[in-house]
Design a protein around this motif. Structure first.
Motif, mmCIF file in Angstrom:
data_model
loop_
_atom_site.group_PDB
_atom_site.id
_atom_site.type_symbol
_atom_site.label_atom_id
_atom_site.label_comp_id
_atom_site.label_asym_id
_atom_site.label_seq_id
_atom_site.Cartn_x
_atom_site.Cartn_y
_atom_site.Cartn_z
ATOM 1 N N UNK A 28 21.643 81.074 46.139
ATOM 2 C CA UNK A 28 20.629 80.185 45.581
ATOM 3 C C UNK A 28 20.842 78.724 45.904
ATOM 4 N N UNK A 29 22.024 78.340 46.407
ATOM 5 C CA UNK A 29 22.358 76.932 46.597
ATOM 6 C C UNK A 29 22.335 76.183 45.277
ATOM 7 N N UNK A 30 22.609 76.913 44.197
ATOM 8 C CA UNK A 30 22.635 76.273 42.890
ATOM 9 C C UNK A 30 23.996 76.509 42.268
ATOM 10 N N UNK A 31 24.535 75.488 41.610
ATOM 11 C CA UNK A 31 25.790 75.682 40.889
ATOM 12 C C UNK A 31 25.446 76.208 39.510
ATOM 13 N N UNK A 32 26.093 77.294 39.130
ATOM 14 C CA UNK A 32 25.757 77.939 37.874
ATOM 15 C C UNK A 32 26.562 77.313 36.735
ATOM 16 N N UNK A 33 25.991 76.284 36.106
ATOM 17 C CA UNK A 33 26.671 75.619 35.003
ATOM 18 C C UNK A 33 26.600 76.438 33.711
ATOM 19 N N UNK A 34 25.888 77.550 33.760
ATOM 20 C CA UNK A 34 25.767 78.364 32.550
ATOM 21 C C UNK A 34 26.981 79.264 32.368
ATOM 22 N N UNK A 35 27.804 79.383 33.418
ATOM 23 C CA UNK A 35 28.916 80.323 33.371
ATOM 24 C C UNK A 35 29.871 80.081 32.196
ATOM 25 N N UNK A 36 30.272 78.831 31.892
ATOM 26 C CA UNK A 36 31.152 78.626 30.735
ATOM 27 C C UNK A 36 30.565 79.188 29.445
ATOM 28 N N UNK A 37 29.284 78.987 29.256
ATOM 29 C CA UNK A 37 28.633 79.513 28.050
ATOM 30 C C UNK A 37 28.675 81.033 28.019
ATOM 31 N N UNK A 38 28.425 81.646 29.175
ATOM 32 C CA UNK A 38 28.434 83.109 29.264
ATOM 33 C C UNK A 38 29.828 83.633 28.926
ATOM 34 N N UNK A 39 30.845 82.971 29.455
ATOM 35 C CA UNK A 39 32.223 83.402 29.224
ATOM 36 C C UNK A 39 32.556 83.341 27.733
ATOM 37 N N UNK A 40 32.196 82.230 27.098
ATOM 38 C CA UNK A 40 32.457 82.082 25.661
ATOM 39 C C UNK A 40 31.779 83.193 24.861
ATOM 40 N N UNK A 41 30.488 83.362 25.118
ATOM 41 C CA UNK A 41 29.710 84.312 24.323
ATOM 42 C C UNK A 41 30.271 85.717 24.463
ATOM 43 N N UNK A 42 30.581 86.116 25.708
ATOM 44 C CA UNK A 42 31.052 87.491 25.892
ATOM 45 C C UNK A 42 32.443 87.677 25.285
#
Lengths: 282, 337, 276
Positions: A28-42
């Motif tokens: 996607x050429x996008x940096x996924x800044x949502x990953x920290x949130x995903x890690x916390x939630x899971x």
């Protein structure tokens, strides 16, 4: 020997996180800044389920949640803005990440939870090594080889590269673009989940997991964004620097990756093993 | 129109009580910072996730002046230029990697710079607390204006109002200079701008310097307003809030930045009221900062997806709807004029 | 209208040799700007059809609507039918139309710049067989020499060759070619035109070619359509079109009579449109 073990562990964490970022970036050429949130939630979800049900159920639930959140990031944050400037994609993933973080705080009240994975230990040299550390090394090594091979030698790797290059043209050539993108987000979230488990087992599940996950972005950038080998190199480099600094000033150690990043951006902006042309495309 | 607004603004302190004045004061401080990030991100298109770091610089300038040099020098006429110069300097340093990189790289560079500034700030505070024995709370004296001391809510109101008006006027002017046009060009297409013979590196640095100096000014005022230096108040969340301000208000518009700042500052109070009235579970109130963060993130997402031009764009659309009703489009004749 | 003066039947009988049928197609950009208003055209099986017309007439939009990539742009198909092999494909996304054999060679020669030439051929949703690759190499020996070069470094002609080659690897039965000659040296353009015709004749691939170079396109194609302001204004076999005075006058820039002023031409056009 002690230092080597610490470096290996830190590098493995860094690498798995970086790989998650690289995977999404490649398509996607996008940096996924949502990953920290995903890690916390899971991580928190797994701990909660584990206190009521067998560990296997908890792990399955966590993995499912990770996949679902990865898919959510894609459907909510990326799909509607395809074709808009890159910075919009950064901002939507930032927003999703912080929303997840906020929800986690409200539900789990910033508590420190313990995640008890079955563990054993063995000695390596003169030091006791726990099994989760060893698992982490294996996971990093395995994932590295697997992803390296997939990107370089399979059609899926070519599909990812083509999708990132010209989305519409890739669709015209019959590449299942939406599937490829969705899969990359899901895989990134699952990689993040592995890190969440291993880190959570080592130092407890806390909000600090989120900021630890930001390290993945640094690793990916230092390594060169689209290069798996670069991410591995960066992971080892950052792990080494961190393990070394932590002995003198533990607080500096959390900042030192960012200093390395700034230095790399000035000295070699395309990253250790990235291609200079990559700079033109973001 | 403008004069009427100014007169109305001058009367405000005599109408509202101190609680509302303090809210307005916070809005003004946020406005200054939001106009700053609007220049770096809204105009020049360099997504800045390190605004909190720039604010922190200003607060440390306030602290340094008040503590090291002495309370007599805690003077607005010294502190403001000092904060702006320090901010601009840090902005140039942070913007330096942005000369060679673009897009996501810049975002990460500003985030990294924020963590470094935060670390240095915490070390500085430690030094103050341990070496200078300032105690855990670092108190600042009241801000001096030569002819008066700014201490009451009302005097702060007038000071902040004037600073905000000056900043708005200056930023509006700046947007119409050569630099302003260069920023907008480089936001739209960096490579093309460079090909047009515009010195992209130069204007990027200026954008970072101006944006950071305004943020630093806001940080300085914030420090004196709260009488304390407290680096822990400036987290990544603050950076997100500032981004939310310009996204919600409308990117690349000064009116949008002002509107967004007011919105973002005031919404938590509305939120608190809502939670109170509907008897929300207690953890919503205990972790109010998390609720706030979630709401900002949510609003940011909604505006990015549905109304990229922000509140200003929304307002324009509503206005046009009523002006043109029953037609949907502007007649061609009018457009030509 | 046809050049014979007879009105075309509104719904042509679905004959087995009709590959693609477009009826009364209307496409709108941004919900307000109509780019195509009521275009009907047919591509018979194994034939080469060309769609020509001035800038902004709606040629590319027609192709986009057929290939199914209006959704990715800001265009919507407001009315009309698109049938391919007797199946309704209106609104079908590009990844599905390509599976049915509709392969697009996009305008301004889009290829994957970051991939090498070889990778460009392999980057498709289908498994690409060795024989197919070999076919492309045989057709374009120049590409074989540069097979491991990143596509961004190719010349304009090579890019167009690669685009054609990559399209061939998607097993086309209908190729939609947008502006084959755009930005190419005349010599290369001529070669490519001939090659396209050869593909059409030897492999039986039907071709819908959008072109600015009207003469070259008409000389090669079997059937021609002339589109102006989103409407088909002339249609017929290419010999007929080439022999027709109006077509020569307006689109091929040659007049047998004394040269007319622009004013005459404009009036003549208006008349034609009124009666047509």
């Amino acid at each position: 020997m002690n230092l080597a073990i610490d470096v290996a562990t830190l590098a493995s964490i860094n690498f798995l996180l970086g790989l998650g970022i690289v995977t999404v970036y490649k398509g996607t050429r996008i940096l996924n800044f949502a990953l920290p949130g995903v890690i916390l939630a899971t991580a928190y979800l797994t701990v909660t389920v584990a206190s009521h049900a067998p560990l296997v159920v908890a792990l399955a639930a966590g993995a499912l949640a990770a996949a679902a959140l990865g898919a959510l990031t894609f459907y909510v944050g990326i799909l509607p803005i395809l074709g808009r400037p890159t910075y919009v994609g950064i901002l939507t993933t930032v927003a999703i990440g912080f929303m997840l973080e906020s929800i986690v705080t409200i539900i789990w009240k910033v508590e420190i939870r313990n995640l008890n994975l079955p563990s054993a230990s063995f000695t390596l040299g003169d030091r006791l090594v726990s099994s989760d550390q060893a698992i982490m090394w294996m996971a990093a090594l395995g994932a590295g080889i697997l992803f390296g091979v997939v990107y370089r030698y399979t059609r899926v790797g070519l599909w990812l590269a083509a999708t990132a290059d010209e989305n519409l043209l890739a669709r015209q050539r019959g590449i299942p673009v939406m599937m490829v993108l969705l899969a990359s987000f899901v895989i990134a979230a699952l990689l993040g989940y592995v890190v969440a488990l291993l880190l959570g087992a080592r130092q407890g599940v806390t909000m600090a997991l989120g900021s630890a996950a930001l390290r993945g972005l640094v690793v990916a950038l230092v390594g060169g964004l689209d290069s798996v080998l670069g991410a591995a190199l960066a992971a080892v480099l950052l792990g080494g620097v961190e393990a070394w600094v932590v002995q003198t000033d533990p607080r500096l150690a959390t900042v030192v990756p960012y200093m390395v990043l700034l230095a790399v951006l000035i000295w070699r902006p395309w990253g250790l093993l990235g291609t200079p042309e990559e700079l033109e495309r973001v | 129109m403008a004069i009427a607004a100014l007169v109305a603004a001058a009367i405000v302190p005599f109408v509202f009580d101190t609680y509302y004045l303090s809210l307005l004061n916070l809005v003004f401080i946020a406005c200054i910072g939001a106009i700053g990030i609007n220049i770096t991100t809204g105009y020049a298109g360099q997504v800045n996730l390190g605004q909190a770091g720039f604010l922190l610089v200003g607060e440390f300038v306030a602290g340094a002046i008040a503590i090291h040099i002495g309370a007599i020098w805690a003077n607005f006429w010294i502190a403001a230029p000092a904060a702006m110069i320090a901010g601009a300097a840090v902005g140039v340093i942070v913007g330096w990697p942005a000369l060679r990189v673009r897009g996501l790289y810049v975002t990460l560079a500003t985030l990294a710079a924020f963590f470094v500034i935060q670390y240095l700030g915490l070390r500085y505070i430690e030094y103050l607390q341990q070496t200078l024995k300032t105690g855990i709370d670092i108190k600042l004296s009241a801000l001096d204006l030569l002819f008066m001391t700014v201490s009451s809510e009302r005097s702060w109101y007038y000071l902040l109002l004037s600073v905000t008006v000056v900043v708005i006027v200056a930023a509006t002017g700046l947007a119409h200079t050569k630099a302003g046009r260069a920023w907008q060009a480089l936001r739209e297409h960096e490579l093309m701008t460079e090909v047009m013979g515009i010195d992209v590196a130069h204007y990027k640095l200026i954008a970072f310097a101006v944006g950071a100096s305004l943020a630093s000014l806001a940080g300085m005022l914030f420090g004196f307003y709260h009488h304390s230096v407290n680096p822990e108040a400036f987290t990544v969340e603050v950076s997100v809030q500032y981004l939310a301000m310009i996204i919600i208000g409308g990117m690349g518009s000064i009116a949008g930045a002002v509107l967004g700042a007011a919105f973002v500052v005031l919404i938590p109070y509305g939120l608190e009221w809502v939670l109170d009235t509907f008897n929300a579970p207690s953890q919503f109130l205990i972790y109010f900062s998390a609720v706030r963060l979630g709401v900002f993130a949510f609003l940011m997402l909604i505006f990015l997806l549905l109304e990229p031009e922000g509140l200003i764009g929304l307002w324009e659309r509503i206005r046009r709807f009523f002006v043109l009703w029953p037609f949907r489009f502007q007649p061609l004749e009018e457009k030509r004029r | 209208m046809t050049l014979d003066g007879a009105m075309p039947t509104t719904v042509p009988a679905l004959t087995p040799d009709l590959l693609l049928r477009v009826e009364r197609l209307e496409v709108v950009y941004h919900r307000v700007a109509t780019a195509v208003q009521g275009v009907s055209l047919n591509v018979p099986r194994g034939k080469m059809v060309t769609l020509i017309g001035p800038n902004g007439a709606g040629k590319t939009t027609v192709l986009r609507a057929i290939g199914g990539f209006t959704a990715a742009e800001v265009a919507t198909i407001r009315d009309g039918e698109i049938a391919y092999m007797g199946r309704d494909i209106r609104g079908m996304p590009p990844e599905e139309t390509v599976r049915m054999g509709i392969v697009a060679v996009p305008e301004r020669v889009k290829i994957f710049d970051t991939l090498t030439v070889k990778e460009n051929l392999r980057a498709s949703g289908f498994p690409v067989e060795k024989a197919e690759m070999q076919g492309v190499w045989d057709m374009f020996p120049q590409l074989w020499q540069r097979r491991d070069v990143r596509a961004v470094l190719l010349s304009g002609g090579e890019r167009q060759m690669l685009a054609l080659g990559a399209a061939l690897c998607c097993k086309p039965s209908l190729m939609l070619i947008d502006e084959l000659s755009l930005g190419l040296a005349p010599k290369i353009a001529t070669d490519l035109f001939r090659l396209v015709r050869k593909l059409n004749e030897e492999r039986g691939i039907a071709i819908l070619l959008v072109e600015q170079n009207a003469r070259a396109a008409l000389e090669l194609a079997d059937i021609g359509y002339i589109i102006e302001s989103g409407r088909i204004v002339f249609e017929g076999s290419s010999e007929k079109l080439l022999g027709h005075g109006d077509v020569m006058e307006f689109y091929l820039g040659r007049s047998d009579e004394r040269s007319k002023s622009f004013r005459d031409v404009k009036q003549y056009r208006r008349k034609r449109r009124w009666w047509g």
